[in-house]
Design an enzyme around this catalytic site. Structure first.
Site, short mmCIF file in Angstrom:
data_model
loop_
_atom_site.label_atom_id
_atom_site.label_comp_id
_atom_site.label_asym_id
_atom_site.label_seq_id
_atom_site.Cartn_x
_atom_site.Cartn_y
_atom_site.Cartn_z
CG HIS A 19 34.38 49.50 39.14
ND1 HIS A 19 33.32 49.73 39.97
CD2 HIS A 19 34.01 48.48 38.33
CE1 HIS A 19 32.34 48.90 39.68
NE2 HIS A 19 32.74 48.12 38.69
CE LYS A 43 24.25 43.60 37.18
NZ LYS A 43 25.60 44.08 37.51
NE ARG A 92 33.46 40.98 41.14
CZ ARG A 92 32.17 41.20 41.09
NH1 ARG A 92 31.63 42.07 41.88
NH2 ARG A 92 31.40 40.54 40.26
CB SER A 130 28.26 47.98 42.06
OG SER A 130 29.38 48.50 41.40
#
Length: 161
Positions: A19, A43, A92, A130
């Protein structure tokens, strides 16, 4: 010339060097960066939104044109609120793109004035997420290469040293 503003949205649970890579590069290209911490309803968070905001603020403290916000609602509404016409999404891998494309299409339908730009994270951070960082931290492994120091400390406190 108008002031350029960009929004970087995400759950940031927690913020990683992946990030940070995107934030630092975007901060060099826009006058104002608004990090928008969103609660992901899909989540369960490890950190509260307030904790995530504090970790982000500590991590970006030396980047003067970055502001951190919380927002519950449509991202395009947040863009209107801060006067931004650009959303930045970090990628990514190619696998991220399909999901991001759906979000971009919906945002464009909701507000045709807002554009989404994609940035690939630097290759040395492309494997960091994460979720993976939190899993590794639970096993007490060294995560200092993956997250800023305030996050490393918070994860150690969260999962016990």
């Amino acid at each position: 010339m108008t002031e350029s503003k960009a929004v970087i949205p995400g759950s940031f649970d927690p913020i990683t060097y992946g990030h940070m890579d995107i934030i630092e590069r975007v901060a060099q290209r826009f006058d104002e960066i608004h990090i928008c911490v969103l609660k992901n309803s899909n989540k369960e968070g490890t950190f509260t939104v307030e904790e995530r905001m504090a970790l982000i603020e500590a991590s970006v403290a030396d980047i003067p044109n970055v502001e951190v916000h919380q927002f519950n609602g449509l991202l395009v509404d947040f863009c209107d609120e801060v006067g931004a016409k650009t959303i930045i999404r970090g990628l990514r891998a190619v696998s991220d793109f399909e999901y991001e494309l759906r979000l971009t299409s919906m945002n464009k339908k909701l507000n045709s004035d807002v554009e989404t730009l994609y940035m690939m994270t630097s290759t040395n951070y492309s494997f960091i997420s994460s979720s993976v960082v939190k899993e590794v931290a639970q096993y007490k492994a060294d995560i200092s290469e993956f997250v800023p120091e305030p996050v490393e400390k918070a994860l150690k406190e969260k999962f016990g040293k």
